[in-house]
Design an enzyme around this catalytic site. Structure first.
Site, PDB file in Angstrom:
ATOM      1  N   TYR A 107     -33.674  27.757 -22.890  1.00 10.72           N
ATOM      2  CA  TYR A 107     -33.403  29.132 -23.005  1.00 10.72           C
ATOM      3  C   TYR A 107     -32.298  29.533 -23.702  1.00 10.72           C
ATOM      4  O   TYR A 107     -31.664  29.478 -24.336  1.00 10.72           O
ATOM      5  CB  TYR A 107     -34.401  29.759 -21.061  1.00 10.72           C
ATOM      6  CG  TYR A 107     -33.803  31.068 -20.834  1.00 10.72           C
ATOM      7  CD1 TYR A 107     -35.195  31.599 -22.251  1.00 10.72           C
ATOM      8  CD2 TYR A 107     -32.472  31.956 -21.591  1.00 10.72           C
ATOM      9  CE1 TYR A 107     -35.925  32.937 -21.633  1.00 10.72           C
ATOM     10  CE2 TYR A 107     -33.094  33.753 -21.332  1.00 10.72           C
ATOM     11  CZ  TYR A 107     -34.392  33.765 -21.633  1.00 10.72           C
ATOM     12  OH  TYR A 107     -34.602  35.160 -21.668  1.00 10.72           O
ATOM     13  N   TRP A 109     -32.458  33.357 -26.482  1.00 11.99           N
ATOM     14  CA  TRP A 109     -32.634  34.286 -28.313  1.00 11.99           C
ATOM     15  C   TRP A 109     -32.029  33.747 -29.324  1.00 11.99           C
ATOM     16  O   TRP A 109     -33.086  34.696 -30.100  1.00 11.99           O
ATOM     17  CB  TRP A 109     -31.768  35.820 -27.274  1.00 11.99           C
ATOM     18  CG  TRP A 109     -32.931  36.884 -26.799  1.00 11.99           C
ATOM     19  CD1 TRP A 109     -33.673  36.182 -25.457  1.00 11.99           C
ATOM     20  CD2 TRP A 109     -33.395  38.185 -27.143  1.00 11.99           C
ATOM     21  NE1 TRP A 109     -34.217  37.673 -25.179  1.00 11.99           N
ATOM     22  CE2 TRP A 109     -34.051  38.687 -26.136  1.00 11.99           C
ATOM     23  CE3 TRP A 109     -33.051  38.994 -28.944  1.00 11.99           C
ATOM     24  CZ2 TRP A 109     -34.855  39.944 -25.877  1.00 11.99           C
ATOM     25  CZ3 TRP A 109     -33.556  40.014 -28.089  1.00 11.99           C
ATOM     26  CH2 TRP A 109     -34.197  40.276 -27.292  1.00 11.99           C
TER      27      TRP A 109
HETATM   28  N1  MGD Z   1     -25.789  39.218 -14.733  1.00  8.08           N
HETATM   29  C1  MGD Z   1     -26.651  38.582 -15.668  1.00  8.08           C
HETATM   30  N2  MGD Z   1     -27.017  37.793 -16.077  1.00  8.08           N
HETATM   31  C2  MGD Z   1     -27.972  37.806 -17.508  1.00  8.08           C
HETATM   32  C3  MGD Z   1     -29.187  38.794 -17.304  1.00  8.08           C
HETATM   33  C4  MGD Z   1     -28.764  40.411 -15.839  1.00  8.08           C
HETATM   34  O1  MGD Z   1     -29.197  41.185 -16.560  1.00  8.08           O
HETATM   35  N3  MGD Z   1     -27.525  39.779 -15.615  1.00  8.08           N
HETATM   36  N4  MGD Z   1     -29.831  39.045 -18.006  1.00  8.08           N
HETATM   37  C5  MGD Z   1     -30.514  38.353 -18.494  1.00  8.08           C
HETATM   38  C6  MGD Z   1     -31.703  37.754 -19.459  1.00  8.08           C
HETATM   39  S1  MGD Z   1     -32.921  39.462 -19.212  1.00  8.08           S
HETATM   40  C7  MGD Z   1     -32.146  36.892 -20.601  1.00  8.08           C
HETATM   41  S2  MGD Z   1     -32.633  37.353 -21.758  1.00  8.08           S
HETATM   42  C8  MGD Z   1     -30.628  36.078 -20.590  1.00  8.08           C
HETATM   43  C9  MGD Z   1     -30.009  36.330 -22.418  1.00  8.08           C
HETATM   44  O2  MGD Z   1     -29.244  34.854 -22.705  1.00  8.08           O
HETATM   45  P1  MGD Z   1     -29.375  34.170 -23.771  1.00  8.08           P
HETATM   46  O3  MGD Z   1     -30.372  34.385 -24.787  1.00  8.08           O
HETATM   47  O4  MGD Z   1     -29.275  32.370 -23.809  1.00  8.08           O
HETATM   48  O5  MGD Z   1     -28.155  34.959 -24.510  1.00  8.08           O
HETATM   49  P2  MGD Z   1     -27.366  34.827 -26.059  1.00  8.08           P
HETATM   50  O6  MGD Z   1     -26.329  35.727 -26.307  1.00  8.08           O
HETATM   51  O7  MGD Z   1     -28.786  35.218 -26.911  1.00  8.08           O
HETATM   52  O8  MGD Z   1     -27.488  33.348 -26.227  1.00  8.08           O
HETATM   53  C10 MGD Z   1     -27.963  33.244 -27.699  1.00  8.08           C
HETATM   54  C11 MGD Z   1     -26.864  31.842 -28.397  1.00  8.08           C
HETATM   55  O9  MGD Z   1     -27.676  31.350 -29.421  1.00  8.08           O
HETATM   56  C12 MGD Z   1     -26.817  31.274 -30.730  1.00  8.08           C
HETATM   57  N5  MGD Z   1     -27.547  31.494 -31.986  1.00  8.08           N
HETATM   58  C13 MGD Z   1     -27.896  32.315 -32.715  1.00  8.08           C
HETATM   59  N6  MGD Z   1     -28.695  31.631 -33.759  1.00  8.08           N
HETATM   60  C14 MGD Z   1     -28.869  30.711 -33.671  1.00  8.08           C
HETATM   61  C15 MGD Z   1     -29.751  29.734 -34.085  1.00  8.08           C
HETATM   62  O10 MGD Z   1     -29.874  30.156 -35.526  1.00  8.08           O
HETATM   63  N7  MGD Z   1     -29.079  28.749 -34.160  1.00  8.08           N
HETATM   64  C16 MGD Z   1     -28.377  27.999 -32.978  1.00  8.08           C
HETATM   65  N8  MGD Z   1     -28.449  26.710 -32.838  1.00  8.08           N
HETATM   66  N9  MGD Z   1     -28.379  28.896 -32.451  1.00  8.08           N
HETATM   67  C17 MGD Z   1     -27.824  29.895 -31.925  1.00  8.08           C
HETATM   68  C18 MGD Z   1     -25.569  32.536 -30.134  1.00  8.08           C
HETATM   69  O11 MGD Z   1     -24.643  31.970 -31.661  1.00  8.08           O
HETATM   70  C19 MGD Z   1     -25.986  32.337 -28.552  1.00  8.08           C
HETATM   71  O12 MGD Z   1     -24.734  31.109 -28.740  1.00  8.08           O
HETATM   72  O13 MGD Z   1     -28.837  35.748 -19.917  1.00  8.08           O
HETATM   73  C20 MGD Z   1     -29.773  36.254 -18.867  1.00  8.08           C
HETATM   74  N10 MGD Z   1     -28.765  36.831 -17.475  1.00  8.08           N
HETATM   75  N1  MGD Z   2     -27.919  46.246 -26.586  1.00 11.53           N
HETATM   76  C1  MGD Z   2     -28.849  45.543 -25.558  1.00 11.53           C
HETATM   77  N2  MGD Z   2     -30.315  46.097 -25.435  1.00 11.53           N
HETATM   78  C2  MGD Z   2     -30.836  45.111 -24.920  1.00 11.53           C
HETATM   79  C3  MGD Z   2     -29.981  43.912 -24.676  1.00 11.53           C
HETATM   80  C4  MGD Z   2     -28.534  43.006 -24.783  1.00 11.53           C
HETATM   81  O1  MGD Z   2     -28.121  42.470 -24.356  1.00 11.53           O
HETATM   82  N3  MGD Z   2     -28.458  44.608 -25.778  1.00 11.53           N
HETATM   83  N4  MGD Z   2     -31.119  42.414 -24.018  1.00 11.53           N
HETATM   84  C5  MGD Z   2     -32.538  43.281 -24.418  1.00 11.53           C
HETATM   85  C6  MGD Z   2     -33.191  42.009 -23.633  1.00 11.53           C
HETATM   86  S1  MGD Z   2     -33.332  40.318 -23.169  1.00 11.53           S
HETATM   87  C7  MGD Z   2     -33.721  42.242 -22.018  1.00 11.53           C
HETATM   88  S2  MGD Z   2     -34.578  41.698 -20.851  1.00 11.53           S
HETATM   89  C8  MGD Z   2     -33.517  43.449 -21.742  1.00 11.53           C
HETATM   90  C9  MGD Z   2     -34.010  44.547 -20.252  1.00 11.53           C
HETATM   91  O2  MGD Z   2     -34.308  45.503 -19.744  1.00 11.53           O
HETATM   92  P1  MGD Z   2     -33.678  45.297 -18.423  1.00 11.53           P
HETATM   93  O3  MGD Z   2     -33.600  44.908 -17.586  1.00 11.53           O
HETATM   94  O4  MGD Z   2     -34.185  47.012 -18.414  1.00 11.53           O
HETATM   95  O5  MGD Z   2     -31.517  46.082 -18.597  1.00 11.53           O
HETATM   96  P2  MGD Z   2     -30.690  46.417 -18.133  1.00 11.53           P
HETATM   97  O6  MGD Z   2     -29.532  46.552 -18.712  1.00 11.53           O
HETATM   98  O7  MGD Z   2     -30.540  45.192 -17.782  1.00 11.53           O
HETATM   99  O8  MGD Z   2     -31.313  47.436 -16.743  1.00 11.53           O
HETATM  100  C10 MGD Z   2     -31.497  48.602 -16.377  1.00 11.53           C
HETATM  101  C11 MGD Z   2     -31.269  49.360 -15.555  1.00 11.53           C
HETATM  102  O9  MGD Z   2     -31.803  49.766 -14.858  1.00 11.53           O
HETATM  103  C12 MGD Z   2     -30.288  49.691 -13.664  1.00 11.53           C
HETATM  104  N5  MGD Z   2     -30.869  48.827 -12.984  1.00 11.53           N
HETATM  105  C13 MGD Z   2     -30.295  47.936 -12.254  1.00 11.53           C
HETATM  106  N6  MGD Z   2     -30.867  47.673 -11.007  1.00 11.53           N
HETATM  107  C14 MGD Z   2     -31.150  48.342 -10.355  1.00 11.53           C
HETATM  108  C15 MGD Z   2     -31.944  48.596  -9.241  1.00 11.53           C
HETATM  109  O10 MGD Z   2     -31.594  48.391  -8.592  1.00 11.53           O
HETATM  110  N7  MGD Z   2     -32.902  50.041  -8.919  1.00 11.53           N
HETATM  111  C16 MGD Z   2     -32.563  50.886 -10.101  1.00 11.53           C
HETATM  112  N8  MGD Z   2     -33.785  52.153  -9.921  1.00 11.53           N
HETATM  113  N9  MGD Z   2     -32.290  50.520 -10.809  1.00 11.53           N
HETATM  114  C17 MGD Z   2     -31.338  49.584 -11.709  1.00 11.53           C
HETATM  115  C18 MGD Z   2     -29.460  49.965 -14.096  1.00 11.53           C
HETATM  116  O11 MGD Z   2     -28.533  50.869 -13.985  1.00 11.53           O
HETATM  117  C19 MGD Z   2     -29.545  49.462 -15.679  1.00 11.53           C
HETATM  118  O12 MGD Z   2     -28.624  50.208 -16.609  1.00 11.53           O
HETATM  119  O13 MGD Z   2     -32.640  44.306 -22.496  1.00 11.53           O
HETATM  120  C20 MGD Z   2     -33.055  44.499 -23.322  1.00 11.53           C
HETATM  121  N10 MGD Z   2     -32.126  45.170 -24.885  1.00 11.53           N
HETATM  122 MO    MO Z   3     -33.960  39.053 -21.706  1.00  6.32          MO
END
Ligand code: MGD
Ligand code: MGD
Ligand code: MO
Length: 772
Positions: A107, A109
């Site tokens: 898993y 990005w």
């Molecule tokens: N506490 C908490 N944890 C969360 C979340 C949260 O809201 N709270 N959000 C969750 C969500 S929504 C997501 S999507 C995940 C994100 O989790 P990830 O998608 O695992 O996070 P990234 O840091 O984007 O990791 C991508 C990795 O790919 C590597 N990479 C980039 N380009 C390449 C490439 O071309 N080749 C290879 N081999 N590697 C590459 C980068 O260096 C990086 O280490 O985290 C989740 N974890």
């Molecule tokens: N700059 C930046 N943008 C990103 C990402 C990143 O790593 N960096 N990650 C991307 C990815 S993979 C994803 S999946 C999306 C995620 O998109 P979201 O899941 O929408 O993103 P979050 O920032 O986790 O949450 C949005 C807001 O929800 C509020 N929130 C949290 N818990 C609760 C709750 O229980 N109730 C209510 N009402 N509000 C709550 C928090 O204040 C938070 O700022 O974002 C994407 N956008």
């Molecule tokens: Mo995500």
């Protein structure tokens, strides 16, 4: 040189073979500052410069690591030897334990670019050698993704196309956003985005006089410049507020009976539940006020306002990344059914207008140039966030979406393009889980914590070191991502790495189809060009695209409204649910007999929230939301992310009253802890964070001090719980997390997140120079 990234398209400026600066795409009205991190990251001392093998693995052979993974030093070896070892180990495990023992879920990005998509390259290889165990669903929205097909027959309301912004600006009068529409999130989009449009759309909504309501623990989830009202709500209690709003509609006879009869099933069961016939509790605004902290009158008045006007309900994805995370989505859909505006311009619901760039952009649905992984011949997959459970308890049964399964016995993990030591919950538990397999292989550009916990690390190029095509479902541009610099160190593209591995299985031609990078780009582009004609779009030929570097496809003339076809002709366009209608009550989910996800939306107390017993010991709710200054863990070691650190640690925001109670001042370092772990973070005092809540973004590179039992850099996932949302979706629950916080007065331990692991050279190997 034109290029693209998840946080925007740009022009790369190169001097003497080095990326020196990055200029945002010329027509981007609102470019992301994250771009500034690229030169520093691409040439960072944290690049993996050459293939590396963990010393203990090399000396003792493959097998469980008993704590050595993550601590051992490495040995640099030549590419051919590393590839031989990788191929040999994959073959050994496949032939002795079967393909199921190979885990390629991977898993993550990775990077923008449709051909070099890391996981696709990895899984294409594994599919050719008989398959592997994979992951189902996304950390982003696993609960929504599993629930919605049962309720509305598709995941469109989650991933799009959502009802488009032009329709909202024209017809919506009140936009109610749970979790807000944070612009910090609208910087990024998987696949790359050339234009950042969410801010400009919100500005148009403001000018159109739309009432915008931000219901969130954090004020900034909709910037005050858009005139939004802020209703602060206790995290994890939105379901109660939504149910109480539905109660108001129903008890005051404001619900749309005709809509409910024609388009929905199960309203009567839900109404019984609202009235309290099931559990003796009427879901009144007073009841919800005691749970949410939102005054009863505020809840009732908001419901009444929505009854009289065209209203759009938006829920952030974060709401379902929580214990019983299925419930707020189901409750919101049920409320929207009572309101009766689903399928009308500007009405109904959508999940995620503020989650990624381009959500709600009017866009033609032309196919994207996309590489294919092919079919996995091995029928083995786990729900995405159950990785540590799988590693720690092979053979154990678990339930998921109506089925019963056993965790496979994983002997080999191959990660390519993801960072589980960023994304997974309860990282101290994941450290244990990662000791279990025989071999862990990681392709990485940088020495992330995941690379440090591997046995074999293969250096991957960044996008700037290869050619690709940038394209996303939510942006109207195709971008030629042109190679700007030579590979750094000995890095190779994932395509090159898996081509070389495929050759060791006599499958090189099957893997490459005898195409090189350039031939693949042309093929993928030309396929998309043919597909676009089906939508009356004529793209230029590949050579013209590559020369001009950008193609912009004009958007459609009419706004798009989700469910409009179903609304106008429900018989001709039934939903793909068992009843063909919206299921306010689902017989199918009820038949699974899950007490943590029954047949209609209900309030189920999360284990960790401000009303729980545990809040007496850990009285603060931790919101670990997406970072403003980077993408997940990407770009943490440079640019705006590095600049935001306080004494080298991630900032944590706290309400002034909570800070005062703990004697904390801005710039202090504090220890944040619960029963699962502890970390250090830098204090920011912010009245825009509600009392009882602290906010610490995800993504600081995991930096455990094993002896102090302390994470030194501020990675919130040492605190979050590793448990499924419910038996239905088994999604991650990062947002349900209680903590305590105290001032750190002891000497500060040195942060080692941005330090390479120790390594030595194997005899006879020439090491090129790496810039430190
Ligand atoms: N506490 C908490 N944890 C969360 C979340 C949260 O809201 N709270 N959000 C969750 C969500 S929504 C997501 S999507 C995940 C994100 O989790 P990830 O998608 O695992 O996070 P990234 O840091 O984007 O990791 C991508 C990795 O790919 C590597 N990479 C980039 N380009 C390449 C490439 O071309 N080749 C290879 N081999 N590697 C590459 C980068 O260096 C990086 O280490 O985290 C989740 N974890
Ligand atoms: N700059 C930046 N943008 C990103 C990402 C990143 O790593 N960096 N990650 C991307 C990815 S993979 C994803 S999946 C999306 C995620 O998109 P979201 O899941 O929408 O993103 P979050 O920032 O986790 O949450 C949005 C807001 O929800 C509020 N929130 C949290 N818990 C609760 C709750 O229980 N109730 C209510 N009402 N509000 C709550 C928090 O204040 C938070 O700022 O974002 C994407 N956008
Ligand atoms: Mo995500």
């Amino acid at each position: 040189m034109t290029h693209s990234s998840h946080w925007g398209a740009f022009e790369a400026e190169v001097e003497a073979g080095r990326l020196v600066s990055v200029k945002p795409f010329s027509t981007d009205a609102d470019p992301s500052p994250i771009l500034d991190a690229l030169p520093g990251m691409v040439h960072s001392s944290m690049r993996v410069a050459r293939p590396m093998i963990r010393k203990g693995w090399l000396e003792n052979g493959a097998g469980p690591a008993e704590g050595a993974r993550g601590r051992d030093s490495f040995v640099a070896v030549p590419w051919d030897e590393a590839l031989d070892m990788v191929a040999g180990e994959i073959r050994r495990i496949r032939d002795s334990q079967g393909n199921e023992a190979l885990f390629s879920g991977s898993y993550g990005w990775a990077s923008a670019g449709r051909f070099h998509h890391a996981k696709t390259q990895l899984q294409r290889f594994f599919n050719l050698i008989g398959g592997s165990t994979t992951q189902i669903g996304s950390y982003s929205y696993a609960a929504g993704q599993t629930l919605l097909p049962h309720i509305v027959g598709s995941i469109d309301p989650l991933v799009g196309p959502l009802s488009s912004w032009d329709g909202i600006v024209a017809d919506t009068r009140i936009l109610v956003a749970f979790g807000g529409i944070p612009l910090k999130n609208a910087q990024v989009e998987a696949g790359g985005t050339a234009e950042h449009t969410t801010g400009p759309w919100l500005e148009r909504a403001r000018r159109a006089g739309i009432r915008i309501v931000n219901i969130s623990p954090i004020r900034d989830d909709i910037g005050s410049k858009f005139g939004a009202e802020w209703i602060s709500i206790r995290p994890g209690t939105d379901t109660a507020m939504l149910l109480a709003m539905a109660y108001v509609f129903q008890s005051e006879g404001r619900h749309d009976r005709a809509f409910l009869d024609t388009y929905c099933v199960g309203f009567d069961q839900f109404a019984e539940y609202l009235r309290g016939a099931v559990d003796g509790i009427a879901k009144t605004p007073e009841w919800a006020a005691s749970l949410t902290g939102v005054p009863a009158e505020t809840i009732a008045n908001l419901a009444r306002a929505m009854a009289g006007e065209r209203s759009m309900i938006n829920l952030a994805w974060s709401l379902q990344r929580a214990d019983k995370g299925e419930q707020p989505y189901w409750a919101a859909i049920s409320l929207a059914c009572l309101i009766g505006q689903i399928g009308l311009p500007g009405g109904g619901f959508g999940f995620g207008y503020g989650t990624e760039a381009g959500m709600g952009n009017p866009r033609r649905p032309i196919p994207l140039p996309t590489h294919q992984a092919g079919q996995n011949p091995c029928p083995s997959a786990i729900p995405v966030a159950r990785i540590a459970d799988m590693l720690l308890a092979p053979g154990t049964p678990y339930e998921f979406d109506g089925g019963r399964y056993l965790y496979p016995d994983t002997r080999l993990i191959y990660w390519c393009g993801g960072n589980p030591f960023h994304h997974h919950q309860d990282l101290n538990r994941l450290v244990q889980a990662f000791q279990m397999p025989d071999t862990i292989i990681v392709n990485e550009c940088w020495w992330t914590a995941t690379a440090k916990h591997a046995d074999i690390v293969l250096p991957a190029t960044t996008t700037l070191e290869r050619n690709d095509i940038g394209a996303s479902k939510r942006d109207r541009h195709l971008i030629a991502m042109k190679q700007a610099i030579a590979p750094v160190g000995e890095a190779r593209s994932d395509f090159a790495i898996f081509s070389a591995l495929a050759a060791r299985f006599d499958l090189k031609n099957a893997f490459t189809e005898e195409r090189n990078e350039r031939a693949w780009l042309e093929t993928l582009y030309e396929d998309a060009r043919v597909g676009a004609r089906g939508h009356d779009v004529e793209l230029p030929p590949f050579d013209v695209f590559w020369r001009d570097a950008v193609v912009a496809v004009p958007g459609p003339d009419e706004p798009y409204t989700l469910f409009s076809a179903f609304r106008s002709e429900p018989e001709r366009h039934p939903l793909a649910t068992p009843s063909g209608k919206i299921e306010i009550f689902s017989e199918r989910i009820a038949s699974f007999d899950y007490d943590d996800c029954p047949g209609n939306a209900v309030w189920l107390e999360p284990e960790e929230w401000l009303g729980a017993d545990a809040a007496r010991t850990y009285p603060l709710h931790l919101i670990s939301n997406q970072p403003k200054t980077r993408l997940h863990s990407q770009m943490d070691a440079a640019g705006p992310s590095l600049a935001s650190k306080i004494k080298g640690r991630e900032p944590i925001s706290i309400n002034p009253a909570d800070a005062e109670e703990r004697g904390l001042e801005a710039g202090d370092i504090c220890r944040v802890f619960n029963a699962r772990g502890a970390l250090l973070a830098g204090v920011v005092i912010d009245s825009g964070v509600m009392q009882g809540v602290v906010q610490l973004s995800t993504g600081a590179w995991f930096d455990p001090d094993v002896d102090l039992e302390l994470e030194r850099h501020g990675n919130p996932n040492v605190l979050t719980e590793d448990r499924g949302t419910s038996r239905l979706a088994q999604g991650p629950i990062a947002q349900s997390c209680l903590v305590q916080l105290e001032k750190w007065s002891e000497p500060l331990p040195v942060v080692k997140a941005f330090t390479q692991p120790r390594y030595r050279r194997m005899e006879g190997i020439q090491i090129g120079d790496i810039k430190r």
